[in-house]
Design an enzyme around this catalytic site. Structure first.
Site, PDB file in Angstrom:
ATOM      1  CE  LYS A 127      -4.261  -1.395   1.007  1.00 38.84           C
ATOM      2  NZ  LYS A 127      -4.807  -1.868   2.239  1.00 38.84           N
ATOM      3  CG  HIS A 130      -0.634   7.736   2.301  1.00 40.01           C
ATOM      4  ND1 HIS A 130      -1.028   8.781   3.342  1.00 40.01           N
ATOM      5  CD2 HIS A 130      -1.081   6.637   2.378  1.00 40.01           C
ATOM      6  CE1 HIS A 130      -1.822   8.010   4.067  1.00 40.01           C
ATOM      7  NE2 HIS A 130      -1.814   6.829   3.613  1.00 40.01           N
ATOM      8  CG  HIS A 133       2.015   5.920   6.315  1.00 43.62           C
ATOM      9  ND1 HIS A 133       1.653   5.941   4.801  1.00 43.62           N
ATOM     10  CD2 HIS A 133       1.289   5.108   6.883  1.00 43.62           C
ATOM     11  CE1 HIS A 133       0.766   4.788   4.610  1.00 43.62           C
ATOM     12  NE2 HIS A 133       0.537   4.471   5.951  1.00 43.62           N
TER      13      HIS A 133
HETATM   14  N1  ARG Z   1      -0.448  -0.907  10.056  1.00 45.51           N
HETATM   15  C1  ARG Z   1      -1.805  -0.071  10.673  1.00 45.51           C
HETATM   16  C2  ARG Z   1      -2.120   1.190   9.604  1.00 45.51           C
HETATM   17  O1  ARG Z   1      -1.629   1.387   8.717  1.00 45.51           O
HETATM   18  C3  ARG Z   1      -0.757   0.741  11.776  1.00 45.51           C
HETATM   19  C4  ARG Z   1      -0.398  -0.286  12.886  1.00 45.51           C
HETATM   20  C5  ARG Z   1      -0.244   0.371  14.326  1.00 45.51           C
HETATM   21  N2  ARG Z   1       0.171  -0.527  15.168  1.00 45.51           N
HETATM   22  C6  ARG Z   1      -0.458  -1.332  15.944  1.00 45.51           C
HETATM   23  N3  ARG Z   1       0.140  -2.163  16.757  1.00 45.51           N
HETATM   24  N4  ARG Z   1      -1.986  -1.812  15.797  1.00 45.51           N
HETATM   25  O2  ARG Z   1      -3.052   1.746  10.069  1.00 45.51           O
END
Ligand code: ARG
Length: 572
Positions: A127, A130, A133
């Site tokens: 993904k 962007h 982030h």
């Molecule tokens: N990958 C997730 C996102 O892009 C964020 C992860 C956050 N960390 C966690 N331990 N849940 O939304």
């Protein structure tokens, strides 16, 4: 450095009864208005126990402590004891300490080697990485550096979003329409286009959905072909993420993301069952948190597959068992508040007392100013493109301004990327903000370029003084501090003095903007000093003392910028 608050508390303690040293220290204020001194002690609280009017108490204390060489003056004003520290003593102490400590200045040992996990960035593979982030990535990186400076043993984790049914779809799409070359050339854009194509095609060919589900099941069961493809997508995505991390100077200790926990979850599902926390609801397994006002948490779907939240529970337990963390910090958007509240609560109900040591550090949204970037129809703005553009624009500005540098590319990189980082860390993290190029790259505002420019100015003053003079300035044993007690010099020294405590405050609040603001204050303080005083004067002692203050300021700015994840150019 002398801890003035502590020294003052000791002196006051000799004149008041019934308060501990810590209590007294906690009551000492730093007045906003310089006319009220460097420190002030309010006596309202003492009236009850001492059965005296606060001003009388203040007067007694003031009389009691004034004969001490750390003070220039002690005054009673109403209920306050206002204390003016000896300027010379403070300036000498600060400047010599900063110079002696060098890159260590600003650090402390409040964390004493305790392990702290900072989880940040955590993008989803295949993904786009962007502009949204940038927040977790940059705020998290700074929190990691701040905790490191506080003496904690920091473990930086990137909890990659690398697991879920979407990988079944992506593999399916790749098999139908994929091309290896394209994936290698532009992994994320290509994989994303497969994913989009899958959804379009699946509308008219619903059997694709079944195929994708089957593929995901194979992936879950570790079938070689599927695992290899998934691994390849992951590796290619990581290469692309790493380009951005390199630009930002960020690295991680672990990339154990969601997939890492895929085989560790059955244990928790069983445990939740055994502890009577799991309920069945339409074939799915849930934990009911209605009583806590947190709704219902879905633990496994009706087909038995686990969810994001299940993996977070597994990850927290794994981290405790592996790192025995003192704190487990998650730098994740505030949209996920409920998610974190839910699983912290579940962990607590499971009897894991370290649930209280798990901390969600949320932040607001970043949006884009219309017109400055093409945001039409939600077109994604890649973080890498933003950083590249910042560097390019900075190069233009540098050329236009005729800024002298040894290496324009290097300087443009330090300043351009630094500007984006600084901007990101300027406001309280919880606030939403609008990304504006004009603000980011303004060399005169309270920006990264302004602070870096001030740093380069310090460097240039020292260069102009010549090597011999500059090295005399480093000989702090012979520092003639009486020459750097003028108003602006003293204010600047006080700002340097406050840096280590500011770092601790920022860490306790998980708020890098506290450091950012302080560095802006230091830069402004320096520019005031630079404007008010002539530095390279004829009087040798005076010149060397002033150069020492310049050198100390330079060190403080550099160390402060490093805590934000920024570099400091020697020339610009
Ligand atoms: N990958 C997730 C996102 O892009 C964020 C992860 C956050 N960390 C966690 N331990 N849940 O939304």
């Amino acid at each position: 450095m002398v801890n003035f608050k502590e020294e003052i508390a000791k002196l006051i303690a000799e004149h008041v009864e019934g308060l501990s040293l810590e209590e007294i220290q906690g009551m000492i204020e730093i007045p906003q208005d310089k006319k009220m001194g460097d420190y002030a002690f309010p006596c309202f609280k003492l009236a009850k126990t001492l059965r005296k009017a606060p001003p009388l108490i203040a007067m007694g204390i003031a009389k009691g402590i004034e004969e001490n060489e750390i003070f220039e003056k002690v005054e009673q004003v109403n209920a306050y004891v206002n204390m003016f520290v000896s300027k010379e003593a403070l300036v000498k102490d600060v400047v010599s300490e900063v110079i002696a400590q060098g890159s260590e200045f600003g650090k402390s040992n409040v964390g004493e080697g305790k392990p702290v996990i900072v989880e940040f960035s955590s993008p989803n593979i295949a993904k786009p990485f962007h502009i949204g982030h940038i927040r977790s990535t940059v705020i998290g990186n700074s929190i990691n550096k701040i905790y490191d400076a506080m003496g904690y043993d920091v473990i930086r984790i990137n909890h990659l979003g690398d697991y879920g049914t979407q990988f079944g779809k992506m593999i399916c799409a790749y098999r139908h329409w994929g091309n290896k070359e394209d994936v290698i050339n532009e992994p994320i854009k290509t994989l994303l286009s497969y994913y989009t194509k899958f959804h379009v095609e699946a509308e008219t060919h619903p059997e694709l959905e079944d195929e994708a589900r089957e593929i995901f099941t194979k992936l879950e069961h570790g079938e070689q072909e599927e695992v290899e493809l998934w691994q390849w997508f992951r590796d290619e995505s990581l290469k692309e993420f790493n380009r951005v991390y390199n630009m930002l100077g960020i690295s991680f200790d672990s990339y154990a993301g969601e997939s890492f926990y895929s085989d560790k979850m059955p244990r928790f599902v069983q445990e939740l069952k055994d502890k009577g926390l799991l309920e069945e609801s339409r074939g799915a397994q849930i934990v009911d948190l209605e009583e806590e006002g947190l709704g219902v948490a879905l633990i496994t779907k009706s087909d038995g597959s686990t969810l994001y939240i299940t993996r977070d529970i597994a990850a927290a337990v794994y981290r405790k068992e592996t790192y025995d963390f003192y704190k487990n910090i998650y730098v994740v958007a505030s949209q996920q508040n409920l998610h974190f509240q839910q699983w912290f609560k579940i962990l607590e109900k499971m009897g894991y007392e370290y649930s209280k040591d798990c901390v969600h550090v949320p932040f607001g949204l970043v949006s884009l100013e219309e017109g400055t970037m093409s945001t039409r129809h939600g077109r994604v703005v890649f973080l890498e493109d933003v950083l590249n553009r910042a560097v390019d624009q900075t190069k233009e500005i540098i050329k236009e301004k005729g800024v002298n540098t040894d290496n324009i590319d290097e300087t443009a990189k330090q300043v351009g990327i630094g500007a984006v980082i600084f901007n990101e860390l300027s406001n309280n993290r919880i606030k939403d903000y609008v990304f504006s190029w004009d603000k980011v790259l303004d060399f005169n505002g309270e920006t990264g370029p302004y602070v870096q420019y001030t740093y380069a100015r310090c460097a240039s003053v020292l260069r102009n003084a010549g090597e011999e003079e500059a090295s005399k300035a480093m000989d702090v044993a012979n520092l003639k501090a009486e020459y750097i007690t003028g108003d602006s010099a003293y204010e600047l020294a006080k700002l340097l003095y406050a840096l280590p405590q500011t770092v601790i405050d920022a860490g306790e609040k998980y708020e890098p903007s506290v450091v950012t603001r302080h560095i802006v204050n230091i830069a402004q303080g320096f520019n005031r000093f630079y404007h008010d005083e002539h530095i390279l004067v004829d009087n040798e002692d005076e010149k060397v003392a002033k150069l020492a203050l310049v050198a100390a300021t330079k060190t403080a700015i550099k160390n402060g910028l490093a805590l934000l994840g920024m570099e400091a150019p020697e020339r610009m």
